[in-house]
Structure formats: structure tokens, C-alpha cells
Write an enzyme that holds these catalytic residues in place. Structure first.
Site, PDB file in Angstrom:
ATOM      1  N   LEU A 126       0.836  -1.208   0.000  1.00  8.24           N
ATOM      2  CA  LEU A 126       0.000   0.000   0.000  1.00  8.24           C
ATOM      3  C   LEU A 126       0.870   1.256   0.000  1.00  8.24           C
ATOM      4  O   LEU A 126       0.648   2.196  -0.776  1.00  8.24           O
ATOM      5  CB  LEU A 126      -0.914   0.008   1.234  1.00  8.24           C
ATOM      6  CG  LEU A 126      -1.636   1.329   1.477  1.00  8.24           C
ATOM      7  CD1 LEU A 126      -2.734   1.536   0.469  1.00  8.24           C
ATOM      8  CD2 LEU A 126      -2.223   1.380   2.884  1.00  8.24           C
ATOM      9  N   ALA A 127       1.871   1.252   0.896  1.00 15.14           N
ATOM     10  CA  ALA A 127       2.730   2.428   1.014  1.00 15.14           C
ATOM     11  C   ALA A 127       3.382   2.725  -0.335  1.00 15.14           C
ATOM     12  O   ALA A 127       3.392   3.871  -0.802  1.00 15.14           O
ATOM     13  CB  ALA A 127       3.788   2.183   2.078  1.00 15.14           C
ATOM     14  N   ARG A 155       9.405  -2.726  10.070  1.00 21.31           N
ATOM     15  CA  ARG A 155      10.391  -3.593  10.735  1.00 21.31           C
ATOM     16  C   ARG A 155      11.582  -3.900   9.826  1.00 21.31           C
ATOM     17  O   ARG A 155      12.715  -3.993  10.281  1.00 21.31           O
ATOM     18  CB  ARG A 155       9.729  -4.918  11.137  1.00 21.31           C
ATOM     19  CG  ARG A 155       8.646  -4.737  12.180  1.00 21.31           C
ATOM     20  CD  ARG A 155       7.925  -6.034  12.430  1.00 21.31           C
ATOM     21  NE  ARG A 155       7.326  -6.579  11.205  1.00 21.31           N
ATOM     22  CZ  ARG A 155       6.561  -7.658  11.156  1.00 21.31           C
ATOM     23  NH1 ARG A 155       6.306  -8.319  12.263  1.00 21.31           N
ATOM     24  NH2 ARG A 155       6.056  -8.088  10.012  1.00 21.31           N
ATOM     25  N   HIS A 291     -10.604   3.982   0.829  1.00 20.83           N
ATOM     26  CA  HIS A 291     -10.255   4.859  -0.294  1.00 20.83           C
ATOM     27  C   HIS A 291     -11.287   4.825  -1.414  1.00 20.83           C
ATOM     28  O   HIS A 291     -11.295   5.706  -2.261  1.00 20.83           O
ATOM     29  CB  HIS A 291      -8.836   4.584  -0.802  1.00 20.83           C
ATOM     30  CG  HIS A 291      -8.671   3.348  -1.622  1.00 20.83           C
ATOM     31  ND1 HIS A 291      -8.627   2.100  -1.076  1.00 20.83           N
ATOM     32  CD2 HIS A 291      -8.512   3.165  -2.960  1.00 20.83           C
ATOM     33  CE1 HIS A 291      -8.452   1.206  -2.042  1.00 20.83           C
ATOM     34  NE2 HIS A 291      -8.383   1.832  -3.196  1.00 20.83           N
ATOM     35  N   LEU A 293     -14.241   5.616  -1.089  1.00 22.70           N
ATOM     36  CA  LEU A 293     -15.053   6.824  -0.896  1.00 22.70           C
ATOM     37  C   LEU A 293     -14.398   8.049  -1.517  1.00 22.70           C
ATOM     38  O   LEU A 293     -15.030   9.089  -1.688  1.00 22.70           O
ATOM     39  CB  LEU A 293     -15.307   7.064   0.595  1.00 22.70           C
ATOM     40  CG  LEU A 293     -16.217   6.030   1.256  1.00 22.70           C
ATOM     41  CD1 LEU A 293     -16.426   6.372   2.722  1.00 22.70           C
ATOM     42  CD2 LEU A 293     -17.560   5.968   0.548  1.00 22.70           C
ATOM     43  N   HIS A 353     -14.991  -1.598   1.014  1.00 18.66           N
ATOM     44  CA  HIS A 353     -15.160  -0.826  -0.223  1.00 18.66           C
ATOM     45  C   HIS A 353     -16.545  -1.029  -0.846  1.00 18.66           C
ATOM     46  O   HIS A 353     -17.268  -0.072  -1.132  1.00 18.66           O
ATOM     47  CB  HIS A 353     -14.126  -1.228  -1.271  1.00 18.66           C
ATOM     48  CG  HIS A 353     -12.700  -1.032  -0.836  1.00 18.66           C
ATOM     49  ND1 HIS A 353     -12.309  -0.050   0.026  1.00 18.66           N
ATOM     50  CD2 HIS A 353     -11.564  -1.702  -1.161  1.00 18.66           C
ATOM     51  CE1 HIS A 353     -11.005  -0.117   0.208  1.00 18.66           C
ATOM     52  NE2 HIS A 353     -10.533  -1.117  -0.496  1.00 18.66           N
ATOM     53  N   GLN A 485     -13.841   2.275 -12.335  1.00 18.59           N
ATOM     54  CA  GLN A 485     -12.494   2.209 -12.911  1.00 18.59           C
ATOM     55  C   GLN A 485     -12.348   0.956 -13.750  1.00 18.59           C
ATOM     56  O   GLN A 485     -13.085  -0.001 -13.502  1.00 18.59           O
ATOM     57  CB  GLN A 485     -11.425   2.208 -11.811  1.00 18.59           C
ATOM     58  CG  GLN A 485     -11.468   0.962 -10.953  1.00 18.59           C
ATOM     59  CD  GLN A 485     -10.559   1.006  -9.743  1.00 18.59           C
ATOM     60  OE1 GLN A 485     -10.293   2.055  -9.198  1.00 18.59           O
ATOM     61  NE2 GLN A 485     -10.073  -0.134  -9.312  1.00 18.59           N
TER      62      GLN A 485
HETATM   63  N1  LIG Z   1      -2.174  -2.794  -1.091  1.00  8.70           N
HETATM   64  C1  LIG Z   1      -3.191  -2.052  -1.419  1.00  8.70           C
HETATM   65  O1  LIG Z   1      -3.401  -1.718  -2.594  1.00  8.70           O
HETATM   66  C2  LIG Z   1      -4.113  -1.581  -0.374  1.00  8.70           C
HETATM   67  C3  LIG Z   1      -3.997  -1.970   0.954  1.00  8.70           C
HETATM   68  N2  LIG Z   1      -4.849  -1.480   1.897  1.00  8.70           N
HETATM   69  C4  LIG Z   1      -4.728  -1.854   3.314  1.00  8.70           C
HETATM   70  O2  LIG Z   1      -3.448  -1.504   3.814  1.00  8.70           O
HETATM   71  C5  LIG Z   1      -3.032  -2.406   4.821  1.00  8.70           C
HETATM   72  C6  LIG Z   1      -1.671  -2.941   4.460  1.00  8.70           C
HETATM   73  O3  LIG Z   1      -1.790  -3.596   3.224  1.00  8.70           O
HETATM   74  P1  LIG Z   1      -0.567  -3.918   2.266  1.00  8.70           P
HETATM   75  O4  LIG Z   1       0.446  -2.837   2.308  1.00  8.70           O
HETATM   76  O5  LIG Z   1      -1.121  -4.294   0.990  1.00  8.70           O
HETATM   77  O6  LIG Z   1      -0.007  -5.225   2.976  1.00  8.70           O
HETATM   78  P2  LIG Z   1       1.469  -5.753   3.168  1.00  8.70           P
HETATM   79  O7  LIG Z   1       1.362  -7.226   3.323  1.00  8.70           O
HETATM   80  O8  LIG Z   1       2.367  -5.230   2.124  1.00  8.70           O
HETATM   81  O9  LIG Z   1       1.820  -5.162   4.597  1.00  8.70           O
HETATM   82  C7  LIG Z   1       2.316  -3.865   4.857  1.00  8.70           C
HETATM   83  C8  LIG Z   1       3.468  -3.941   5.835  1.00  8.70           C
HETATM   84  O10 LIG Z   1       2.963  -4.331   7.106  1.00  8.70           O
HETATM   85  C9  LIG Z   1       3.881  -5.219   7.732  1.00  8.70           C
HETATM   86  N3  LIG Z   1       3.163  -6.476   7.969  1.00  8.70           N
HETATM   87  C10 LIG Z   1       2.558  -7.273   7.068  1.00  8.70           C
HETATM   88  N4  LIG Z   1       1.989  -8.319   7.661  1.00  8.70           N
HETATM   89  C11 LIG Z   1       2.227  -8.179   8.968  1.00  8.70           C
HETATM   90  C12 LIG Z   1       1.893  -8.951  10.103  1.00  8.70           C
HETATM   91  N5  LIG Z   1       1.182 -10.073   9.992  1.00  8.70           N
HETATM   92  N6  LIG Z   1       2.279  -8.497  11.304  1.00  8.70           N
HETATM   93  C13 LIG Z   1       2.988  -7.362  11.407  1.00  8.70           C
HETATM   94  N7  LIG Z   1       3.357  -6.600  10.373  1.00  8.70           N
HETATM   95  C14 LIG Z   1       2.974  -7.004   9.176  1.00  8.70           C
HETATM   96  C15 LIG Z   1       5.044  -5.441   6.773  1.00  8.70           C
HETATM   97  O11 LIG Z   1       6.087  -4.567   7.129  1.00  8.70           O
HETATM   98  P3  LIG Z   1       7.405  -5.036   7.944  1.00  8.70           P
HETATM   99  O12 LIG Z   1       7.436  -6.518   7.943  1.00  8.70           O
HETATM  100  O13 LIG Z   1       8.560  -4.419   7.230  1.00  8.70           O
HETATM  101  O14 LIG Z   1       7.180  -4.446   9.273  1.00  8.70           O
HETATM  102  C16 LIG Z   1       4.481  -4.984   5.444  1.00  8.70           C
HETATM  103  O15 LIG Z   1       5.459  -4.426   4.611  1.00  8.70           O
HETATM  104  C17 LIG Z   1      -4.102  -3.494   4.867  1.00  8.70           C
HETATM  105  O16 LIG Z   1      -4.911  -3.246   5.973  1.00  8.70           O
HETATM  106  C18 LIG Z   1      -4.861  -3.339   3.560  1.00  8.70           C
HETATM  107  O17 LIG Z   1      -6.217  -3.669   3.690  1.00  8.70           O
HETATM  108  C19 LIG Z   1      -5.825  -0.600   1.553  1.00  8.70           C
HETATM  109  C20 LIG Z   1      -5.989  -0.193   0.278  1.00  8.70           C
HETATM  110  C21 LIG Z   1      -5.157  -0.639  -0.795  1.00  8.70           C
HETATM  111  O1  LIG Z   2      -8.034  -2.041  -0.373  1.00  7.30           O
HETATM  112  C1  LIG Z   2      -7.585  -2.662  -1.297  1.00  7.30           C
HETATM  113  O2  LIG Z   2      -7.714  -2.148  -2.539  1.00  7.30           O
HETATM  114  C2  LIG Z   2      -6.899  -2.586  -3.593  1.00  7.30           C
HETATM  115  C3  LIG Z   2      -7.571  -2.120  -4.865  1.00  7.30           C
HETATM  116  O3  LIG Z   2      -7.624  -0.739  -4.886  1.00  7.30           O
HETATM  117  P1  LIG Z   2      -7.848   0.016  -6.279  1.00  7.30           P
HETATM  118  O4  LIG Z   2      -7.968   1.436  -5.894  1.00  7.30           O
HETATM  119  O5  LIG Z   2      -6.660  -0.276  -7.114  1.00  7.30           O
HETATM  120  O6  LIG Z   2      -9.094  -0.546  -6.855  1.00  7.30           O
HETATM  121  C4  LIG Z   2      -6.727  -4.079  -3.582  1.00  7.30           C
HETATM  122  O7  LIG Z   2      -5.763  -4.452  -4.534  1.00  7.30           O
HETATM  123  C5  LIG Z   2      -6.262  -4.530  -2.225  1.00  7.30           C
HETATM  124  O8  LIG Z   2      -6.263  -5.942  -2.154  1.00  7.30           O
HETATM  125  C6  LIG Z   2      -7.126  -4.017  -1.122  1.00  7.30           C
HETATM  126  O9  LIG Z   2      -6.482  -4.213   0.123  1.00  7.30           O
END
Ligand SMILES: NC(=O)C1=CN([C@@H]2O[C@H](COP(=O)(O)OP(=O)(O)OC[C@H]3O[C@@H](n4cnc5c(N)ncnc54)[C@H](OP(=O)(O)O)[C@@H]3O)[C@@H](O)[C@H]2O)C=CC1
Ligand SMILES: O=C1O[C@H](COP(=O)(O)O)[C@@H](O)[C@H](O)[C@H]1O
Length: 600
Positions: A126-127, A155, A291, A293, A353, A485
Site C-alpha cells: 500500500l505504502a 520492521r 479509499h 469513498l 469498499h 475504474q
Molecule cells: N495494497 C493495497 O493496494 C491496499 C492496501 N490497503 C490496506 O493496507 C493495509 C496494508 O496492506 P498492504 O500494504 O497491501 O499489505 P502488506 O502485506 O504489504 O503489509 C504492509 C506492511 O505491514 C507489515 N506487515 C505485514 N503483515 C504483517 C503482520 N502479519 N504483522 C505485522 N506486520 C505485518 C510489513 O512490514 P514489515 O514486515 O517491514 O514491518 C508490510 O510491509 C491493509 O490493511 C490493507 O487492507 C488498503 C488499500 C489498498
Molecule cells: O483495499 C484494497 O484495494 C486494492 C484495490 O484498490 P484500487 O484502488 O486499485 O481498486 C486491492 O488491490 C487490495 O487488495 C485491497 O487491500
């Protein structure tokens, strides 16, 4: 006594010309209206004694505006100030000059106050894909505060250089991809720092605080604010928020914490998390982000429904046969096992969503455009949804027979034999007067044939056989399609006579394609830009309120629990990477007389 004649479709300004009533029992529910009259110059006058009416506040509902109230029914004109306001300007309170003034001042202040932004979980998907690109885009458009510092925290050990390289890959300038863009990136990246630390270690958060304090000290005489963005799964929230509270708050300005969905895993874990966070942060400081929204077309739903005359009279069970809300992605989990395998597609996409989209489609018109009024209506609607059972679902999990390494179960970090669904389809029933009997179908899946998010509203079929000699089968349903989209669009599928001497009927479309309708549609801000900017401005209307979440979890929890308890019965059906998902989802829709609409 209910008289069927007085259904909601007649209960409005179009049909009721004049009200006359005596003896109103204002606080009694139901209200007894001893006398109701309908008068029209052409129609004969009739009087129906003793009608039982539901107690409603009609004061700002558009169906009552302009109704000539000879003797006011439930409110007096002086009790309807917001109606007067809405009549003056179509956006109600949003154009109130005093309000606009204070919003302007708030934005001005936000620009001037230095800000520290901490992205917790900065090593994640996500980041990288959304948060940093959105921050950069805000910077590019000069929307971030004049002075700011961004710290990525996670981490995983990473050098500053590796961190900056990893975020640089996903930064874009949306419109101008020229030298100015490169220059802006070169300015932006040095403001981004990385710090490796645990989510549950006080000393690591103390180190983070020192870094932020150093920045703050460069601005001795102004307020300095802190925004924490939790881009981590919700099982980490408690630890992180606890440490922010004890070691990470600034006393020199506001502290705001953005939390990603899904917030908890079911009703119980949500309530437990909410209660524990309440010891550390106030509701004012929490921004629960969804997001969807912030997406342009989702933002347009209320406008489409309530700012146009056309749709609202048709927006109910008398005219709508079914509603479909579909999310598809053409890629798999790709390195997100740490988060995804714990949550699965129902919690990842549907509970938040798609349910938010459904609420905006199904709710009644809010009293005003204020955040609380909109959220009140969403909660009311969500409470009318019958909680789901496992049998309302079809679950799937992708596999790739040609390239087994791409299968879900081969993703590094997925537990052996995981039953986590990557696809789900389900059907909702809404128990209220507007929607009773209209199936709301939802489908979400990863590794499917395309990337798409859209809403399809299918209208009833046309009664009568006027065209039966030309068209042998039933006339197809009219359909309103709202494509969220890619390639934002709103279009209506209709039947039209093919041009020329023929009498053939053909399907045609009334189109609103954003790409061609608006010149600057290429510059639509990403949802995250809009939402992060709202956080900086302290604007909460697009964020989720705690009671909204509780109701949302109440809808899904019974099904999720049932699936967990009887895991083997709910083993997901395997489907092919790049396909349509399990065919069983078609059978599910067919049970309700619906076919998933595909294609354009
Ligand atoms: N990816 C997307 O497009 C979107 C994601 N989100 C939300 O964002 C959040 C993070 O998602 P996303 O970035 O995709 O996920 P990731 O699996 O990439 O996790 C993000 C970071 O969180 C840490 N992490 C992952 N799993 C665990 C765990 N079990 N325990 C502790 N730390 C953990 C890791 O960092 P490290 O190990 O370096 O600490 C990892 O880099 C979720 O809640 C997701 O629903 C929302 C919208 C879009
Ligand atoms: O929240 C999340 O959304 C993305 C999809 O977002 P979009 O803006 O590209 O439609 C999804 O890939 C992810 O699994 C989920 O955590």
C-alpha cells in the site's frame, strides 16, 4: 389501517396536491390524521377519513419540497430552516458563506503549519503503490504544507537509499511527465526518511519521536502537527497506537491517525480493538480510511441520485430488478501474503469498499451534505440489510495450471493448504420499503480476466407485448452502468430503433465517458490524494464512523463465523488465474433470476 393506495410511490408532491389536516398528534407514533384531502381542479374531490401515517420528518426530503401546505402537516415553515437554505442554493449548507470562510481559513492554516507525516508499514504494498505516490502528487500540486517531513517506518531493515529507490519507482506526475516532474521528484525524495523499528517496542518509538522532535525544533514559534498513517494490518494497530500515545504525540499541534481497512476481523475483534484504542486516542483523532469513498465516481453517486430529477423516482423496488457491484483485479496477491492470508477477499474488499458503495446506492437522501447526516443515512440503510449466512456466498481461490508458481498457495508466506478465499460472490437482501425483494449482488476477485470496478443497475423488463412481433424474446432490461475504474464512465443501456427503413430494435447507449466529456479528466486526483488532503484539513466526511463499522461487521460476521466453524464445507472452489472465477457464482445469481452483466 393501511390503505394500499398510499404507497411510497404516491406519497409525494407529484400525487398529493393539497394537504388539509386537523388534530395532529405530534408525538404519537403512528400518527392519526383524521382528515386527508386530495384536491385537483379536474379530478373530483375526495376525502379519506382516518389514515394511519408513519411518523417521518419531512422537513428536508425533496419529495416534500414545494408541496403546498395549506395547514402544515408535521412541521411549520419556521421549523424547516434547512429547506429554505436548500432552496436558495442547490448544495445546501456547503455554500453557506460563513462555512466556506472557515473552511478556507482551515486550509490556509494547514498550509502554513509544518507537518510530520509518519507512514507505518512503509515497506509494504500500500505504502509503495498508493501512499507515497499520493503524497508526492500532493507535493507536486503544491497542496502539502510548506514545510514537512515524511518518515517511513517498518520492521524490515532498509538503507535510506534503498527506501528512496523503492518509492521512486512508483511516483508519477499524472499529467506532465517532463523535466518539471523530475525536478519535483528530486526535491521530494530527500524529505522522505526511513526508520526501521518494531511495532511493539517503546525504545523504537522513542527514537522515532526524537527524529520528529529534531524537525519540530527548526520551527520554534509555530504549531507543528503530526499525521500517522497506519499502512499495516489491523492486528498491529493496538501496539502502534499505544506507542504513539505514550511516545509519539506532539504537544505543539494536532495528532491525527489514519487507519486502513479492514478494521478488525469481525464484530467482536472490532469492538475489542475500538475499546482498547479509546484509551489512547479520541474519535476526533481517528481517520478510518476507505479509499473507495475518495474515488471520483463513488463521489458522484450522491450527486447522480439526488441532484438529478431523473433517477430518484425510479430508484426503488417498483422499477429496479437487481443491483450488481463488482470488483475484479487481473493480478494476484503478489507479496502481500503477510496481510492477505489472514483476511481474505471478503474482509479485504467486500466488508468495506463494496459495502460503502452499496450504502451510497441504497440509502435515503440525507438531511444535509454534512458528514454526520450522510453517515446517519448510511447507518440506517446498513441496519436494514439482513445479516449474511455462509450459503449466501460462493468462494474461490485462484491457481495457475500453466505456471503453478503463480497459484495462490505458492505465494511465499501463505500457510499450507490455506482456505483463504481470493474470490467471493454473495447476495444481500435489504428489508425496507424501498428495496424489499431487490437482490443486491456483490462480486470481488483477484487474478481474474480484467481489472474493473463497476455498478450495474438493472431495471425491470418492459411489460406488455408492443414489440413482440419484432423481438421474439423478452426485451432486454435497461441498465444503468457506473464504471468506477478504469476509464470512468456512466452510461445507460437502452433499446433504440436501428436507423433507416428497418424496424429492427438494437441496443444502444446513452454515454457519459469522462475521458471525452471533460478535458481535465486526465487530471482526476487519485482517491488517496483527496483523502490524505482531507486528513490534513481535518475534514472527516469521507471517513468511516465507528457505528458504521459496527453495523458493517454485523452483516458479515455470522457468515464469516459459519465459514470458520465448518471450514471443510467452505473450502474455496479453485479457479483459473486470468479467468472469470468459479461458474458457481453464475448459479448463485441465477437463483435470484439474475445474470452477471459482463462486457460493455
Ligand atoms: N495494497 C493495497 O493496494 C491496499 C492496501 N490497503 C490496506 O493496507 C493495509 C496494508 O496492506 P498492504 O500494504 O497491501 O499489505 P502488506 O502485506 O504489504 O503489509 C504492509 C506492511 O505491514 C507489515 N506487515 C505485514 N503483515 C504483517 C503482520 N502479519 N504483522 C505485522 N506486520 C505485518 C510489513 O512490514 P514489515 O514486515 O517491514 O514491518 C508490510 O510491509 C491493509 O490493511 C490493507 O487492507 C488498503 C488499500 C489498498
Ligand atoms: O483495499 C484494497 O484495494 C486494492 C484495490 O484498490 P484500487 O484502488 O486499485 O481498486 C486491492 O488491490 C487490495 O487488495 C485491497 O487491500
Amino acid at each position: 389501517m393501511w390503505i394500499p393506495l398510499f404507497t411510497t410511490s404516491l406519497w409525494n408532491t407529484n400525487t398529493i396536491h393539497l394537504w388539509k389536516t386537523k388534530y395532529i398528534q405530534r408525538r404519537a407514533s403512528p400518527l392519526y390524521l383524521p382528515l386527508l384531502e386530495r384536491r385537483s381542479s379536474s379530478a373530483p374531490r375526495f376525502t379519506i377519513p382516518c389514515i394511519q401515517a408513519v411518523q417521518v420528518d419531512t422537513s428536508t426530503d425533496s419529495q416534500w419540497n414545494n408541496a403546498p401546505l395549506e395547514e402544515p402537516l408535521m412541521t411549520t415553515t419556521s421549523e424547516r430552516p434547512s429547506v429554505a437554505k436548500q432552496n436558495n442554493n442547490h448544495l445546501g449548507n456547503t455554500l453557506d458563506p460563513s462555512l466556506m470562510d472557515s473552511v478556507k481559513k482551515r486550509k490556509q492554516r494547514a498550509k502554513e503549519e509544518p507537518l510530520c507525516i509518519v507512514v507505518v508499514g512503509a515497506s509494504g504494498d500500500l505504502a509503495k503503490k498508493k501512499t507515497f505516490p499520493a503524497l508526492f502528487s500532493l507535493y507536486y500540486h503544491d497542496l502539502l504544507p510548506n514545510d514537512f517531513l515524511i518518515v517511513g517506518y517498518a520492521r524490515r531493515p532498509m538503507s535510506q537509499e534503498d527506501f528512496r529507490n523503492s518509492i521512486m519507482e512508483s511516483l508519477t506526475c499524472r499529467v506532465i511527465d517532463g523535466p518539471q516532474c523530475q525536478q519535483k521528484m528530486d526535491e521530494f525524495l530527500p524529505k522522505c526518511h526511513y526508520m526501521s523499528g518494531m511495532y511493539n517496542k517503546t525504545e523504537d518509538f522513542v527514537r522515532l519521536d526524537q527524529l520528529l522532535n529534531n524537525f519540530e525544533q527548526s520551527f520554534p514559534n509555530t504549531r507543528v502537527d503530526r499525521l500517522y498513517y497506519l499502512a499495516v494490518p489491523s492486528q498491529v494497530f493496538e501496539d502502534v497506537v499505544h506507542h504513539i500515545h505514550y511516545s509519539g504525540r506532539t504537544k505543539r499541534g494536532w495528532n491525527r491517525i489514519v487507519m486502513e481497512k479492514p478494521f478488525g476481523k469481525d464484530t467482536t475483534s472490532y469492538l475489542q480493538l475500538r475499546n482498547s484504542l479509546r484509551n489512547c486516542i479520541s474519535e476526533d483523532e481517528i481517520y478510518r480510511i476507505d479509499h473507495y469513498l475518495g474515488k471520483e465516481l463513488v463521489q458522484n453517486l450522491m450527486v447522480l441520485r439526488f441532484a438529478n430529477y431523473l433517477f430518484e423516482p425510479l430508484w426503488n423496488r417498483d422499477h429496479i430488478a437487481s443491483i450488481q457491484i463488482v470488483f475484479k483485479e487481473n493480478f494476484g496477491v503478489e507479496g502481500r501474503a503477510g496481510y492477505f492470508d489472514e483476511y481474505g477477499i471478503i474482509r479485504d474488499i467486500m466488508q468495506n469498499h463494496l459495502l460503502q458503495v452499496m450504502a451510497l446506492l441504497g440509502m435515503e437522501q440525507p438531511v444535509t451534505l454534512h458528514a454526520e447526516d450522510i453517515r446517519d443515512e448510511k447507518v440506517k440503510f446498513l441496519r436494514c440489510i439482513r445479516p449474511l449466512k455462509a450459503s449466501d456466498f460462493v468462494l474461490g481461490q485462484y491457481r495457475d495450471r500453466q505456471n503453478p508458481q503463480r497459484s495462490y498457495l505458492s505465494e511465499p508466506g501463505i500457510v499450507n493448504n490455506s482456505h483463504t478465499p481470493t474470490f467471493a460472490a454473495c447476495v444481500f437482501q435489504v428489508n425496507n420499503r424501498r428495496w424489499s425483494g431487490v437482490p443486491f449482488l456483490m462480486k470481488a476477485g483477484k487474478a481474474l480476466d480484467e481489472r474493473k470496478a463497476e455498478i450495474r443497475i438493472q431495471f425491470q423488463s418492459v411489460p406488455g407485448g408492443l414489440f413482440s412481433q419484432i423481438v421474439s424474446s423478452h426485451l432486454p432490461h435497461n441498465e444503468l452502468v457506473i464504471r468506477v475504474q478504469p476509464d470512468e464512465a456512466i452510461y445507460m443501456r437502452i433499446l433504440s430503433k436501428a436507423p433507416g427503413f428497418t424496424s429492427r430494435l438494437e441496443e444502444a447507449r446513452l454515454n457519459l465517458f469522462y475521458r471525452t466529456a471533460w478535458e481535465d479528466s486526465k487530471d482526476i486526483p487519485d482517491a488517496y490524494e483527496r483523502l490524505i488532503l482531507d486528513v490534513i484539513h481535518g475534514e472527516k466526511s469521507l471517513f468511516i464512523r465507528d457505528d458504521e463499522l459496527e453495523v458493517a461487521w454485523n452483516i458479515f460476521t455470522p457468515a464469516l463465523k459459519e465459514m470458520e466453524l465448518t471450514q471443510d464445507a467452505w473450502k474455496p472452489i479453485l479457479y483459473d488465474y486470468g479467468g472469470r472465477g468459479p461458474v458457481e457464482s453464475d448459479y448463485l445469481a441465477a437463483k435470484y433470476g439474475v445474470q452477471w452483466s459482463e462486457g460493455d
